[in-house]
Design a protein around this motif. Structure first.
Motif, mmCIF file in Angstrom:
data_model
loop_
_atom_site.group_PDB
_atom_site.id
_atom_site.type_symbol
_atom_site.label_atom_id
_atom_site.label_comp_id
_atom_site.label_asym_id
_atom_site.label_seq_id
_atom_site.Cartn_x
_atom_site.Cartn_y
_atom_site.Cartn_z
ATOM 1 N N SER A 65 0.845 -1.186 0.000
ATOM 2 C CA SER A 65 0.000 0.000 0.000
ATOM 3 C C SER A 65 0.882 1.237 0.000
ATOM 4 O O SER A 65 1.943 1.263 0.618
ATOM 5 N N LEU A 66 0.409 2.270 -0.707
ATOM 6 C CA LEU A 66 1.124 3.541 -0.753
ATOM 7 C C LEU A 66 0.591 4.536 0.268
ATOM 8 O O LEU A 66 1.065 5.665 0.341
ATOM 9 N N GLU A 67 -0.402 4.128 1.032
ATOM 10 C CA GLU A 67 -1.072 5.057 1.938
ATOM 11 C C GLU A 67 -0.086 5.732 2.889
ATOM 12 O O GLU A 67 -0.099 6.953 3.078
ATOM 13 N N GLU A 68 0.780 4.942 3.502
ATOM 14 C CA GLU A 68 1.737 5.494 4.453
ATOM 15 C C GLU A 68 2.698 6.460 3.771
ATOM 16 O O GLU A 68 3.031 7.521 4.310
ATOM 17 N N ALA A 69 3.164 6.087 2.570
ATOM 18 C CA ALA A 69 4.074 6.964 1.828
ATOM 19 C C ALA A 69 3.391 8.270 1.456
ATOM 20 O O ALA A 69 3.992 9.351 1.567
ATOM 21 N N LEU A 70 2.131 8.202 1.022
ATOM 22 C CA LEU A 70 1.398 9.405 0.653
ATOM 23 C C LEU A 70 1.160 10.296 1.866
ATOM 24 O O LEU A 70 1.187 11.531 1.765
ATOM 25 N N GLU A 71 0.951 9.693 3.018
ATOM 26 C CA GLU A 71 0.766 10.468 4.249
ATOM 27 C C GLU A 71 2.056 11.166 4.659
ATOM 28 O O GLU A 71 2.017 12.146 5.404
ATOM 29 N N ASN A 72 3.184 10.674 4.162
ATOM 30 C CA ASN A 72 4.479 11.244 4.515
ATOM 31 C C ASN A 72 5.074 12.075 3.380
ATOM 32 O O ASN A 72 6.286 12.231 3.289
ATOM 33 N N GLY A 73 4.230 12.586 2.513
ATOM 34 C CA GLY A 73 4.681 13.553 1.523
ATOM 35 C C GLY A 73 4.846 13.051 0.115
ATOM 36 O O GLY A 73 5.121 13.849 -0.794
ATOM 37 N N SER A 111 5.728 -0.325 5.432
ATOM 38 C CA SER A 111 5.530 -1.110 4.210
ATOM 39 C C SER A 111 6.837 -1.316 3.459
ATOM 40 O O SER A 111 7.043 -2.353 2.813
ATOM 41 N N VAL A 112 7.747 -0.336 3.551
ATOM 42 C CA VAL A 112 9.065 -0.484 2.926
ATOM 43 C C VAL A 112 9.886 -1.513 3.699
ATOM 44 O O VAL A 112 10.548 -2.379 3.112
ATOM 45 N N ARG A 113 9.826 -1.439 5.013
ATOM 46 C CA ARG A 113 10.552 -2.425 5.831
ATOM 47 C C ARG A 113 10.025 -3.833 5.584
ATOM 48 O O ARG A 113 10.792 -4.805 5.595
ATOM 49 N N ALA A 114 8.735 -3.955 5.335
ATOM 50 C CA ALA A 114 8.142 -5.270 5.095
ATOM 51 C C ALA A 114 8.403 -5.773 3.681
ATOM 52 O O ALA A 114 8.182 -6.953 3.389
ATOM 53 N N GLY A 115 8.864 -4.889 2.797
ATOM 54 C CA GLY A 115 9.156 -5.293 1.427
ATOM 55 C C GLY A 115 7.961 -5.273 0.502
ATOM 56 O O GLY A 115 8.085 -5.638 -0.667
ATOM 57 N N THR A 116 6.793 -4.842 0.985
ATOM 58 C CA THR A 116 5.607 -4.803 0.122
ATOM 59 C C THR A 116 5.505 -3.494 -0.654
ATOM 60 O O THR A 116 4.750 -3.397 -1.618
ATOM 61 N N THR A 117 6.246 -2.474 -0.222
ATOM 62 C CA THR A 117 6.427 -1.248 -0.994
ATOM 63 C C THR A 117 7.915 -1.107 -1.243
ATOM 64 O O THR A 117 8.718 -1.249 -0.319
ATOM 65 N N ARG A 118 8.272 -0.833 -2.492
ATOM 66 C CA ARG A 118 9.677 -0.898 -2.865
ATOM 67 C C ARG A 118 10.074 0.335 -3.680
ATOM 68 O O ARG A 118 9.233 0.985 -4.312
ATOM 69 N N VAL A 119 11.363 0.624 -3.651
ATOM 70 C CA VAL A 119 11.925 1.659 -4.518
ATOM 71 C C VAL A 119 12.218 1.021 -5.871
ATOM 72 O O VAL A 119 12.963 0.045 -5.962
#
Length: 521
Positions: free
Chosen positions: A259-267, A290-298
């Motif tokens: 999910s991108l929700e957390e990233a979107l909440e952080n700018g 989500s990045v730490r969990a590997g489900t959201t990635r760069v």
């Protein structure tokens, strides 16, 4: 060299810009009087400017942020290291805060990107060939030149801190040379220096190379690549400028898992090109759960588009298929494989990720760990053997082959100075063998995606043409249409004669190439 993306809003020079006292002082007349241990007066008249300050007035220590940048440049030059791997480790080692880490990043990457331009300027300021300078001295000069010509660092602070760095880590003797050379650099602005060093030059390739900090052979190669993929040759300036811009960090949420929700909440902001993507505003992405969990990635959006196109392209008919089998032939370090595995999981398919190097195969397994294990497996072995070992076994094959990386120069600032035309010649046979193996491994009706992060025709269209020449069982699909089908706008304009080429200056992606080859049923 374009100054776009090179300005740092932080006035870092002001932190340590003042000189430090050394020895006893007494005030009198118009300047500072210095006395040695025997009481002898050491001043030489009125107080002088920063660039001619006496040795005891100069900074004697290395500013941590500049020291990190210097260590990165040294590792790149002396150890053939990669800046994106060295820099985070040095930032952690020196415990830089967010502000200093940003300064060190801009200074490291900016000096590496602009190396060719700065060397042309420094050559006009040094009384010997640059090749005869100690490599550490040359790296310090490049750092000083970048601060003076392309960052918002006051000249006195840039010079004082660079000389202080040199005194601390190289020696007092070299620091005098660095002081003298950088004083000459301060005499002109970057545009003025470019006009000076290029005065009388008529070779447009040479002019572009110096102004935009690319080796001449790469300027020629990229101009040739534009034409080969249906673009005007005069777009070369825009392409070179885009290479010098600091790239925006792209994020992808693994379909059905992230999910991108957390990233979107952080700018972060939603990505404009492909669903499930976002553009990061920077900062420490590792703090996002989500990045730490590997489900959201760069992952660069060009890679996202390619992976989604491979998963979505229509297959040919060849009997009943119970569950599709996908293959990532050159999977390391696992970015595209993770997205493909998530897409396979949603589609009820399974992915085999192949990687020849054991340590990189381990990275692939780590990248895939966030995806249910039933959807993927990892093979450690030479991809050139897979076509013989498992002929006609896969429905979709991604052959993202080793290449020169000319399409990712903006993300790998040191790469442009390492690559040579010889690399293209050496990689060609490997690329053809891997594509041949991929074609052998795909079933009738299946599709092979040949992908490179390079636009050079020797690595793209020439390899594909050789693979399909004389074979009636292969057909090229419209790769541009396949990318459009998975993009948000639906009109990327990347297609040319059935192949597709993305561009940094047009799409704000890496210069990814893709050809889709279907084996006829």
């Amino acid at each position: 060299m374009s100054e776009s993306g090179r300005r740092n809003p932080a006035n870092h020079g002001g932190r340590d810009g003042g000189s430090r006292d050394g020895g006893n002082r007494s005030q009198g007349g118009g300047g500072t009087v210095r006395r040695d241990a025997k009481g002898r007066e050491r001043n030489r008249g009125p107080q002088r400017g920063f660039s001619a300050s006496a040795p005891s007035q100069r900074t004697r220590r290395a500013d941590p942020a500049r020291l990190v940048a210097f260590e990165v440049l040294r590792a790149v030059a002396a150890e053939d290291a990669y800046a994106n791997l060295v820099l985070p480790a040095r930032i952690r080692h020196h415990r830089l805060d967010k502000r200093d880490a940003g300064f060190a990043t801009e200074l490291s990457y900016g000096a590496l990107r602009g190396q060719g331009t700065y060397d042309a300027i420094l050559a006009a300021c040094v009384d010997r060939p640059l090749a005869k300078l100690d490599p550490a001295v040359l790296d310090a000069l490049r750092l000083g030149a970048h601060q003076l010509l392309a960052m918002r660092v006051p000249a006195h602070a840039a010079l004082d801190q660079t000389v202080g760095l040199a005194r601390a880590v190289i020696g007092a003797g070299p620091s005098s040379l660095i002081n003298a050379v950088l004083r000459k650099v301060t005499a002109r602005t970057l545009p003025e220096w470019l006009d000076h060093v290029l005065a009388g030059e008529t070779d447009t390739t040479r002019i572009d190379a110096v102004r935009h900090a690319h080796p001449e052979w790469i300027v020629r190669a990229l101009r040739q690549s534009l034409v080969a993929h249906g673009r005007p040759a005069d777009e070369i300036t825009e392409l070179l400028e885009a290479d010098n811009e600091a790239p925006v960090v792209n994020l992808v949420a693994l379909p059905g898992l992230g999910s991108l929700e957390e990233a979107l909440e952080n700018g972060a902001t939603p990505g404009p090109l492909v669903a499930g993507s976002a553009l990061s505003s920077g900062g420490d992405l590792g703090r996002l759960s989500s990045v730490r969990a590997g489900t959201t990635r760069v992952q660069d959006v060009g890679s996202q588009l390619v992976a989604r196109a491979v998963a979505a392209v229509e297959l040919g008919s060849s009997g009943e298929q119970a569950g599709e089998k996908w293959l990532d032939l050159c999977a390391g370090p696992g970015g595209k494989a993770a997205l493909l595995a998530a897409l396979a999981n949603e589609a009820g398919a399974s992915l085999l990720a192949n990687e020849p190097a054991p340590h990189r195969a381990k990275l692939v397994s780590q990248a895939l760990a966030a995806v249910p294990g039933s959807a993927w497996s990892v093979r450690t072995g030479d991809g050139r053997d897979l076509g013989k070992e498992q002929p006609g076994s896969f429905d979709r094959v991604l052959a993202d082959v080793p290449c020169s990386g000319l399409g990712a120069l903006r993300r790998r600032p040191e790469s442009r100075w390492r690559r040579t035309p010889k690399d293209l010649a050496e990689l060609g046979p490997l690329q053809r063998e891997l594509l041949g193996s991929a074609i052998d491994a795909v079933r009738p009706g299946g599709v092979v995606a040949y992908v490179t992060c390079s636009p050079h025709p020797a690595e793209t269209t020439a390899v594909v043409s050789d693979a399909v020449a004389g074979r009636e069982d292969l057909e090229l699909l419209d790769a541009g249409a396949a990318l459009d089908a998975v993009s948000l706008g639906g009109n990327l304009g990347a297609g040319n004669e059935l192949t597709a080429q993305l561009w940094p200056h047009l799409h704000r992606t890496d210069a990814m190439f893709m050809a889709l080859i279907r084996k006829k049923a």
